[in-house]
Each structure stands twice: as structure tokens, then as C-alpha cells.
Write an enzyme that holds these catalytic residues in place. Structure first.
Site, PDB file in Angstrom:
ATOM      1  N   GLU A   1      11.458  -3.647   6.845  1.00  0.00           N
ATOM      2  CA  GLU A   1      10.424  -2.610   6.991  1.00  0.00           C
ATOM      3  C   GLU A   1       9.527  -2.928   8.179  1.00  0.00           C
ATOM      4  OE1 GLU A   1       8.325  -1.851   3.314  1.00  0.00           O
ATOM      5  OE2 GLU A   1      10.196  -1.855   2.182  1.00  0.00           O
TER       6      GLU A   1
ATOM      7  N   ASN B   1      -2.238   7.314   0.875  1.00  0.00           N
ATOM      8  CA  ASN B   1      -1.487   6.975   2.094  1.00  0.00           C
ATOM      9  C   ASN B   1      -1.786   7.950   3.233  1.00  0.00           C
ATOM     10  OD1 ASN B   1      -0.018   4.822   0.869  1.00  0.00           O
ATOM     11  ND2 ASN B   1       1.222   6.361  -0.175  1.00  0.00           N
TER      12      ASN B   1
ATOM     13  N   ASP C   1      12.973   0.623   7.897  1.00  0.00           N
ATOM     14  CA  ASP C   1      12.160   1.582   7.139  1.00  0.00           C
ATOM     15  C   ASP C   1      10.749   1.520   7.731  1.00  0.00           C
ATOM     16  OD1 ASP C   1      10.234   2.547   5.357  1.00  0.00           O
ATOM     17  OD2 ASP C   1      11.340   1.937   3.573  1.00  0.00           O
TER      18      ASP C   1
ATOM     19  N   HIS D   1       5.438   3.189   6.608  1.00  0.00           N
ATOM     20  CA  HIS D   1       3.997   2.940   6.783  1.00  0.00           C
ATOM     21  C   HIS D   1       3.614   2.697   8.243  1.00  0.00           C
ATOM     22  CE1 HIS D   1       3.249   2.763   2.461  1.00  0.00           C
ATOM     23  NE2 HIS D   1       4.444   2.209   2.393  1.00  0.00           N
TER      24      HIS D   1
ATOM     25  N   LYS E   1       3.227  10.085   4.156  1.00  0.00           N
ATOM     26  CA  LYS E   1       2.111   9.152   4.324  1.00  0.00           C
ATOM     27  C   LYS E   1       1.230   9.648   5.490  1.00  0.00           C
ATOM     28  CE  LYS E   1       4.933   5.722   2.029  1.00  0.00           C
ATOM     29  NZ  LYS E   1       4.496   5.970   0.662  1.00  0.00           N
TER      30      LYS E   1
ATOM     31  N   SER F   1       4.975  -2.287   2.279  1.00  0.00           N
ATOM     32  CA  SER F   1       4.115  -1.379   1.515  1.00  0.00           C
ATOM     33  C   SER F   1       3.126  -2.091   0.604  1.00  0.00           C
ATOM     34  CB  SER F   1       4.966  -0.420   0.694  1.00  0.00           C
ATOM     35  OG  SER F   1       5.821  -1.140  -0.159  1.00  0.00           O
TER      36      SER F   1
ATOM     37  N   HIS G   1      11.272  -2.140  -0.140  1.00  0.00           N
ATOM     38  CA  HIS G   1      10.932  -1.112  -1.119  1.00  0.00           C
ATOM     39  C   HIS G   1      12.051  -0.888  -2.143  1.00  0.00           C
ATOM     40  CE1 HIS G   1      10.018   3.131  -2.342  1.00  0.00           C
ATOM     41  NE2 HIS G   1       8.792   2.627  -2.340  1.00  0.00           N
TER      42      HIS G   1
END
Ligand SMILES: Cc1ncc(COP(=O)(O)O)c(C=O)c1O
Length: 387
Positions: A176, A50, A203, A206, A238, A180, A136
């Protein structure tokens, strides 16, 4: 729990090819890693990490971390509300507030803990939590503790809107910025519009560092402000090439979480040396646009090469590029074949995801030749697996 049960379960996992074990790996510069497999240590091209901006091996940042360890040590010596909140934590908090345009931030030991804290504090006993189906595990686990919780179809605003209109109680939405396992993103502007007065929790593990002006995140890339969300969560593990997580929002919201969240109150604060490193990394991330540009170039090149080779990709434009596989067995066989050829790509299988895939992750540290090698080898491995 009975030991006999544990042994049975372990044996069952082995039989079903679901047994998990750590691979001993060490990240190297240039999107590589060193790993020991079956007693043999060698270098691999790393398409599983990541480290999206390629900062994990940066020698200047490593020096800053070493100097900070000498100066401040590794131990915070307490939880943040006792003796664990040092001037360096304050400095990191201020940096994050300025970067994201928020009033306040809470630093937590991991992104997992940050998500748990966010949902624990911001979803009340009477609220109905509406969670995207592919959120997640850290959010799903927190949601399981809530009396009222439903999952809407992945990135499906109609499904969300139906649940909102049927709800008999106040709702909270959680999703998100970049998913992910699929690498895709919701239409955040439309989601916020659909939500109306309903609070939205995001979230952005990423998205942070990778998307938007100065890498502020997926919401910034989609033209939104932090204020469109009741709370933002992201982590340092990440693109920010460190460890830990944080929650960001208005003074009231963050202060409320500070009073309520057990993961914050009863847990040792981040290491001071790590906080110094993260602050320096954030400063680099903000100014080094070329890293984001390079990553975008790599994403475009990967997708063009994969499409020429008719590889089954998902509609992802992020650094996460899943290549879909016919079955878990094929995914494992192809991943194994790639490893034999010096390429590290993990096979992700049910129950982690509904359909087996190779989860390719790209970094600004990769070169075009690395992508060419990956695609060529992948094509060959798929042919050998008779797909
Ligand atoms: C979307 C998402 N949220 C939260 C986490 C948890 O973050 P951390 O690894 O910092 O605990 C991860 C990753 O591991 C993730 O992918």
C-alpha cells in the site's frame, strides 16, 4: 449455517466487547458530523472520516451530482462489458488516464472489488504472492485464494528481499502507498528497486488525491511514475469523496484484467451520475493544491500539539494519525469519553490491528482550534482512564 451457532457467536462477540454495529452518522461541512447516540442527536467534531480534502460537503459538487442524476440517472443498467459502459464512464476513464499518466483504467464498484480483481487476475497459479503484513482485508482475502502466498514484515525491505531470494517460482509483490491503520508508507523507490523485474501492485486508497503533484498519489510524492508498478489500485471513497474504485496501468495489463476479473465482468457498472461527479471531483482535486497544503498544515499542527502533550503517536506523516492505547478497554473508554465531549474518534482494536489505538484522521476541513480541542480533550480523557 445453524441459527443456534449464529446466536452463540453474536452473544460471544457481545461478551468480548467485539460486537460491531453501525453508528447512525451524517457528515457535515467543516469536519463535523451529526450522530444519534442513545436516542440523542448532536453534532460532533469528526476525526474518524476519510474525507481528507473536505470535498464531501462541497455544494458545487453536490449540484453537479444532482444535475447528472437528472440528465443520466442513477442506473448503468448493466455490467461494463454488456450495456453498463456509458459515455460518462469513458470520460471518467480518460480523465483518470491523463491524471495518472497511464494507458487505461477499469472502473469498479468499490475499492474492495478493485483489489480482489487485481489479485485475482495478476497473480497466477504458479506465482508466489508476497504481501505486506499490514495490507488491507480486501487484499488478504484475495490472497487466501491463491495457492502460494506469504506475508513479509511491514514495510521491511529486508524481509521482502529474503523472501524474494528464497522463492522457487515467479513472485508478485503487493503493498500500500499509505497504510490504512498505521498511516505510514513504504520507501517505494527502494521497494521497486528491491523488486527488480518482479511486478509490484500498489493499493493507493489513502494516497490518491492527498499526496504528490496534482494529488496523483503516494508514488508521485516519492518521485516515481505509474509505470514503476504493474498495476495501481485506488478508490473514490476517501479523498475523492464519492464511492467506487479503479485499476490503472498499461493497455496490456488492464486489458488482461478486463478479460479475467470476475468482479469487473459480472458486476453492474458504476452509476453514470456518480461517474460524472467523480470526474468533476478529480478536476477539482488536481487544481486545488490549497486543500493538500491545508491538510499538511493540519497534520504538522496535530503532531506538534500531540508531541507537546506526550501522546504516543506512530511515525506517520499522513492524514491517518493513530494514538496508541494501553489496551482495548482503555481505547474504548477514551473513545467514549471523547464522544461525551462532542468528538468522534473510533477505537480500533485487535483483531483489526495488533495493538489497540484511536485512529485519528485529519482533513483539510479542520481548523487549528479543532485540533487544539481534540488534543486537550484527549489528554484529559487519558488522565481519567488512568493512563
Ligand atoms: C487500503 C484500503 N484498500 C482498500 C479499501 C477498500 O475500498 P472501498 O472502501 O472503496 O471498498 C480500503 C478502505 O476501505 C482501504 O483502506
Amino acid at each position: 449455517m445453524q441459527l443456534t451457532y449464529m446466536r452463540q457467536l453474536l452473544a460471544q462477540k457481545q461478551q468480548q466487547s467485539l460486537y460491531r454495529a453501525e453508528a447512525v452518522t451524517e457528515p457535515l461541512p467543516g469536519g463535523r458530523l451529526r450522530a444519534t447516540v442513545d436516542g440523542i442527536t448532536r453534532q460532533y467534531l469528526n476525526f474518524s472520516g476519510n474525507d481528507y480534502l473536505g470535498l464531501s460537503a462541497d455544494s458545487q459538487l453536490r449540484q453537479i451530482y444532482a444535475d447528472a442524476a437528472l440528465c443520466y440517472g442513477a442506473a448503468s443498467t448493466g455490467s461494463p462489458l454488456v450495456t453498463g459502459y456509458h459515455p460518462v464512464h469513458q470520460a471518467l476513464t480518460d480523465e483518470l488516464c491523463e491524471w495518472l499518466g497511464v494507458d487505461d483504467v477499469l472502473l469498479l464498484s468499490s475499492g474492495f472489488a478493485a483489489n480482489q480483481a487485481m489479485l485475482q487476475a495478476l497473480v497466477g497459479e504458479q506465482d508466489l504472492l508476497l504481501l505486506d503484513k499490514l495490507c488491507h482485508a480486501s487484499m488478504i482475502d484475495a490472497a487466501m485464494h491463491k495457492p502460494h502466498f506469504q506475508r513479509f514484515l511491514h514495510n521491511d525491505l529486508q524481509s521482502l528481499s529474503q523472501r524474494l531470494s528464497k522463492a522457487q517460482q515467479p513472485c508478485v509483490i503487493a503493498t500500500e502507498g499509505v497504510f490504512s491503520m498505521d498511516g505510514d508508507s513504504p520507501d517505494l523507490a527502494m521497494l521497486v528497486k528491491t523488486a527488480g523485474e518482479t511486478p509490484v501492485l500498489l493499493d493507493d486508497a489513502h494516497g490518491i488525491g492527498v499526496q504528490g503533484a496534482e494529488g496523483a498519489g503516494s508514488w508521485a510524492a516519492q518521485g516515481l511514475k505509474a509505470q514503476h508498478f504493474q498495476c495501481l489500485m485506488a478508490n473514490f471513497g476517501k479523498a475523492l469523496a464519492a464511492q467506487g474504485g479503479f485499476l490503472a496501468g498499461s493497455s496490456d495489463v488492464i486489458d488482461f484484467i478486463r478479460q479475467q476479473a470476475r468482479h469487473y465482468i459480472y458486476s453492474t457498472a458504476l452509476s453514470p451520475a456518480l461517474s460524472v461527479l467523480i470526474r468533476a471531483t478529480v478536476q477539482r482535486v488536481r487544481t486545488e493544491q490549497w486543500r493538500r497544503d491545508k491538510l499538511q498544515e493540519n497534520i504538522a499542527t496535530f503532531r506538534a500539539l500531540a508531541s507537546d502533550s506526550h501522546l504516543p503517536l506512530l511515525a506517520s506523516h499522513s492524514a491517518i494519525q493513530p494514538v496508541m492505547m494501553a489496551s482495548s478497554e482503555v481505547a474504548l473508554a477514551v473513545s467514549q469519553r471523547l464522544k461525551e465531549q462532542g468528538i468522534w474518534v473510533s477505537a480500533i482494536r485487535p483483531p483489526t490491528v495488533p495493538t489497540a489505538r484511536l485512529r485519528v484522521t485529519l482533513s483539510a476541513a479542520h481548523q487549528v482550534e479543532d485540533l487544539q480541542v481534540l488534543i486537550g480533550t484527549l489528554q484529559q480523557a487519558l488522565q481519567e482512564a488512568n493512563v
